[in-house]
Scaffold this motif. Structure first.
Motif, PDB file in Angstrom:
ATOM      1  N   LEU A 180      -1.382   4.586  -6.955  1.00 28.13           N
ATOM      2  CA  LEU A 180      -1.627   5.040  -5.834  1.00 28.13           C
ATOM      3  C   LEU A 180      -2.623   5.972  -5.298  1.00 28.13           C
ATOM      4  CD1 LEU A 180       1.730   4.329  -3.852  1.00 28.13           C
ATOM      5  CD2 LEU A 180       0.010   3.038  -4.535  1.00 28.13           C
ATOM      6  N   GLY A 181      -3.217   6.107  -6.546  1.00 25.69           N
ATOM      7  CA  GLY A 181      -5.077   8.073  -6.064  1.00 25.69           C
ATOM      8  C   GLY A 181      -5.738   6.909  -5.924  1.00 25.69           C
ATOM      9  N   ASP A 182      -5.922   6.130  -5.087  1.00 23.55           N
ATOM     10  CA  ASP A 182      -6.828   5.490  -4.314  1.00 23.55           C
ATOM     11  C   ASP A 182      -6.145   4.941  -2.937  1.00 23.55           C
ATOM     12  OD1 ASP A 182      -5.506   2.891  -4.595  1.00 23.55           O
ATOM     13  OD2 ASP A 182      -6.669   1.196  -5.088  1.00 23.55           O
ATOM     14  N   ARG A 183      -5.723   5.368  -2.585  1.00 22.84           N
ATOM     15  CA  ARG A 183      -5.320   5.404  -1.762  1.00 22.84           C
ATOM     16  C   ARG A 183      -4.989   7.079  -0.598  1.00 22.84           C
ATOM     17  NH1 ARG A 183      -0.263   0.929  -0.574  1.00 22.84           N
ATOM     18  NH2 ARG A 183      -1.018  -0.756  -2.280  1.00 22.84           N
ATOM     19  N   ILE A 184      -4.998   8.012  -1.546  1.00 27.76           N
ATOM     20  CA  ILE A 184      -5.383   9.151  -0.710  1.00 27.76           C
ATOM     21  C   ILE A 184      -6.532   9.875  -0.815  1.00 27.76           C
ATOM     22  CG2 ILE A 184      -4.662  11.941  -2.117  1.00 27.76           C
ATOM     23  CD1 ILE A 184      -2.737  10.537  -4.071  1.00 27.76           C
ATOM     24  N   VAL A 185      -6.512  10.339   0.809  1.00 23.19           N
ATOM     25  CA  VAL A 185      -7.944  10.711   1.337  1.00 23.19           C
ATOM     26  C   VAL A 185      -8.043  12.157   1.490  1.00 23.19           C
ATOM     27  CG1 VAL A 185      -7.943   8.351   2.336  1.00 23.19           C
ATOM     28  CG2 VAL A 185      -6.590  10.342   3.431  1.00 23.19           C
TER      29      VAL A 185
ATOM     30  N   ALA B 118      -8.721   5.249  16.164  1.00 23.28           N
ATOM     31  CA  ALA B 118      -9.816   3.673  15.640  1.00 23.28           C
ATOM     32  C   ALA B 118      -9.628   3.424  13.852  1.00 23.28           C
ATOM     33  CB  ALA B 118     -11.526   4.144  15.896  1.00 23.28           C
ATOM     34  N   ALA B 119      -8.938   4.580  13.085  1.00 25.36           N
ATOM     35  CA  ALA B 119      -8.727   4.926  12.025  1.00 25.36           C
ATOM     36  C   ALA B 119      -7.443   3.884  11.309  1.00 25.36           C
ATOM     37  CB  ALA B 119      -9.195   5.982  11.037  1.00 25.36           C
ATOM     38  N   CYS B 120      -6.526   3.691  12.206  1.00 25.11           N
ATOM     39  CA  CYS B 120      -5.000   2.843  12.265  1.00 25.11           C
ATOM     40  C   CYS B 120      -5.023   1.483  12.026  1.00 25.11           C
ATOM     41  CB  CYS B 120      -4.160   3.824  12.609  1.00 25.11           C
ATOM     42  SG  CYS B 120      -4.269   6.184  12.664  1.00 25.11           S
ATOM     43  N   SER B 121      -6.078   1.023  11.919  1.00 21.58           N
ATOM     44  CA  SER B 121      -6.276  -0.654  12.244  1.00 21.58           C
ATOM     45  C   SER B 121      -5.667  -1.303  10.810  1.00 21.58           C
ATOM     46  CB  SER B 121      -7.613  -0.952  12.275  1.00 21.58           C
ATOM     47  OG  SER B 121      -8.343  -1.319  10.828  1.00 21.58           O
ATOM     48  N   ASP B 122      -5.574  -0.569   9.788  1.00 24.44           N
ATOM     49  CA  ASP B 122      -4.977  -0.948   8.048  1.00 24.44           C
ATOM     50  C   ASP B 122      -3.775  -0.858   8.513  1.00 24.44           C
ATOM     51  OD1 ASP B 122      -7.042   0.087   5.833  1.00 24.44           O
ATOM     52  OD2 ASP B 122      -7.111  -1.429   7.066  1.00 24.44           O
ATOM     53  N   ALA B 123      -2.844   0.292   9.355  1.00 25.00           N
ATOM     54  CA  ALA B 123      -1.861   0.556   8.704  1.00 25.00           C
ATOM     55  C   ALA B 123      -1.043  -0.487  10.556  1.00 25.00           C
ATOM     56  CB  ALA B 123      -1.510   1.371   9.227  1.00 25.00           C
TER      57      ALA B 123
ATOM     58  N   PRO C  21      -6.202   9.554   8.550  1.00 19.13           N
ATOM     59  CA  PRO C  21      -5.533   8.702   7.327  1.00 19.13           C
ATOM     60  C   PRO C  21      -4.100   7.791   8.267  1.00 19.13           C
ATOM     61  CG  PRO C  21      -4.744  10.920   8.288  1.00 19.13           C
ATOM     62  CD  PRO C  21      -6.236  10.675   9.101  1.00 19.13           C
ATOM     63  N   ASP C  22      -3.692   7.276   7.273  1.00 19.40           N
ATOM     64  CA  ASP C  22      -2.941   6.144   8.513  1.00 19.40           C
ATOM     65  C   ASP C  22      -1.030   6.612   8.300  1.00 19.40           C
ATOM     66  OD1 ASP C  22      -2.535   5.071   5.917  1.00 19.40           O
ATOM     67  OD2 ASP C  22      -3.170   2.910   6.340  1.00 19.40           O
ATOM     68  N   LEU C  23      -1.009   7.515   7.182  1.00 23.77           N
ATOM     69  CA  LEU C  23      -0.065   8.265   7.036  1.00 23.77           C
ATOM     70  C   LEU C  23       0.128   9.868   6.306  1.00 23.77           C
ATOM     71  CD1 LEU C  23       3.529   8.137   5.887  1.00 23.77           C
ATOM     72  CD2 LEU C  23       2.109   6.885   3.969  1.00 23.77           C
ATOM     73  N   VAL C  24       0.255  10.415   6.853  1.00 24.85           N
ATOM     74  CA  VAL C  24       1.112  11.905   6.147  1.00 24.85           C
ATOM     75  C   VAL C  24       2.415  12.175   5.074  1.00 24.85           C
ATOM     76  CG1 VAL C  24       1.068  13.491   6.756  1.00 24.85           C
ATOM     77  CG2 VAL C  24      -0.384  12.867   8.567  1.00 24.85           C
ATOM     78  N   TYR C  25       1.730  12.206   4.350  1.00 23.62           N
ATOM     79  CA  TYR C  25       3.507  12.335   3.316  1.00 23.62           C
ATOM     80  C   TYR C  25       3.685  13.684   2.880  1.00 23.62           C
ATOM     81  CZ  TYR C  25       5.990  10.273  -1.039  1.00 23.62           C
ATOM     82  OH  TYR C  25       7.451  10.194  -1.985  1.00 23.62           O
ATOM     83  N   ALA C  26       4.950  13.967   3.283  1.00 24.47           N
ATOM     84  CA  ALA C  26       4.768  15.297   3.474  1.00 24.47           C
ATOM     85  C   ALA C  26       5.894  15.793   2.458  1.00 24.47           C
ATOM     86  CB  ALA C  26       5.113  16.427   4.626  1.00 24.47           C
ATOM     87  N   GLY C  27       6.237  16.721   1.852  1.00 25.26           N
ATOM     88  CA  GLY C  27       7.015  17.004   0.559  1.00 25.26           C
ATOM     89  C   GLY C  27       8.566  18.080   1.160  1.00 25.26           C
TER      90      GLY C  27
END
Length: 355
Positions: free
Chosen positions: A97-102, A34-39, A144-150
């Motif tokens: 892009l700080g405002d996109r970090i949840v 339900a949360a991923c409609s943007d992506a 989230p719509d993305l998990v960005y891992a190091g």
């Protein structure tokens, strides 16, 4: 520096991660979908593969990337991102892009001064969700719509959850190319072109290619303006370890940074990113300077104290002359802080008087 950017980068895993049960992914599948409609969901056809560093300033979606051998398709710019490791959080901040970090997790140290104000405006950066790798349920609760891992190891059944399951739930994953494990994607050696390629690729993913291009140009200019030390000095890059030191080897970020600074790595012959390296080998090489990685869990000062207290290392030339350089742990991971690491270490080295 190499003139051609390659999207394949190194693999490394130097700290243990906490387990996150993959089963939790299924428990909160409805929430996540339900949360991923943007992506959007995965593209079923017609996706085009765009190379990192594309000259366009606007991304054409769907965008399909081969990320560490895992195909990822973005149908739009991610809007709700969970970052794991400082390198990914700082990449987001550097690209505005700080405002996109949840959510953030597994920080390696404080955000540097140039992004401190931006970080202070993001509650998820001010208060990370976990000191280590978070569990899958905790990640998905943030929608989230993305998990960005190091690190690639962050996205496993033992970590925050495996990539395939995330993808089935409509959550995309992206691993810093510097952490790809497969030999086909790991650099030999890592170069600044690889680092800049990741910045460009992140710019494409988030539809801020223009910002990424400007950041890369600024960092290239700063790097090009530096003059490597020409005194022919040797160096040890000492990260951690007491019984057996863990040091920067010949193909990863430490080697890349030392090359730019102008010192010869005494462990350069080891074809790895990081490696165990005995005190006997260090004593035999007797480096002119020692680069110490500084972290909250293993400070540079604690390593200095140990080197001076150990009779086997107390007589090293660098120890006797207090020839220590320090670098913060987050700057040792391939990413937006590497150029600053070169600048800082170069300034420290220039200040040393070496007969």
């Amino acid at each position: 520096m190499s003139s051609s950017a390659r999207p394949r980068v190194r693999s490394t895993s130097r700290r243990a991660v906490s387990a996150g049960p993959t089963a939790a992914l299924a428990l909160v599948a409805t929430l996540t979908l339900a949360a991923c409609s943007d992506a959007g969901s995965l593209a079923t056809g017609g996706a085009t593969t765009a190379p990192a560093g594309s000259p366009t300033t606007s991304t054409t979606y769907p965008l399909t990337l081969d990320n560490c051998g895992f195909e990822v398709t973005f149908t739009g710019a991610p809007r709700q991102v969970v970052t794991i490791k400082s390198s990914t959080t700082e990449m987001m901040l550097a690209l505005g892009l700080g405002d996109r970090i949840v959510g953030t997790a597994f920080p390696d140290g404080p955000v540097p001064e140039q992004w401190a104000d931006a970080a202070a405006a993001v509650p998820a950066v001010v208060t990370p969700m976990a000191d280590k790798v978070p569990g899958a349920e905790a990640v998905l609760t943030l929608e989230p719509d993305l998990v960005y891992a190091g690190w690639e190891s962050n996205l496993t059944a033992e970590g925050a959850g495996d990539r395939t399951t995330f993808q089935q739930l409509g959550v995309q994953t992206y691993v810093s190319p510097s952490a790809c494990k497969d030999e086909a994607y790991k650099p030999d050696p890592l170069t600044f072109d690889d680092v800049f390629a990741e910045i460009d690729e992140a710019g494409q993913i988030f539809d801020v290619a223009g910002t990424a291009t400007e950041l890369v140009a600024a960092q290239r200019a700063e790097l090009d303006a530096l003059e490597p030390d020409d005194r022919g000095l040797t160096a040890l890059w000492y990260s951690s370890g007491s019984d057996i030191p863990y040091v920067g080897a010949g193909i990863g970020a430490p080697q890349m940074i030392m090359d730019a600074v102008g010192v010869e790595n005494i462990a350069a012959s080891v074809q790895d990113t990081w490696t165990p390296f005995s005190f006997e080998e260090i004593i035999a090489a007797d480096p002119d300077v020692i680069v110490l990685v500084d972290s909250a869990w293993n400070t540079a000062q604690s390593k200095i104290d140990a080197l001076k207290a150990n009779p086997a290392t107390a007589n090293l030339t660098a120890v006797q002359g207090d020839r220590f350089l320090t670098v913060p742990f987050p700057a040792t991971e391939a990413g937006v802080r590497n150029v600053d690491a070169v600048k800082d270490l170069s300034a420290q080295l220039a200040a040393l008087t070496i007969p």
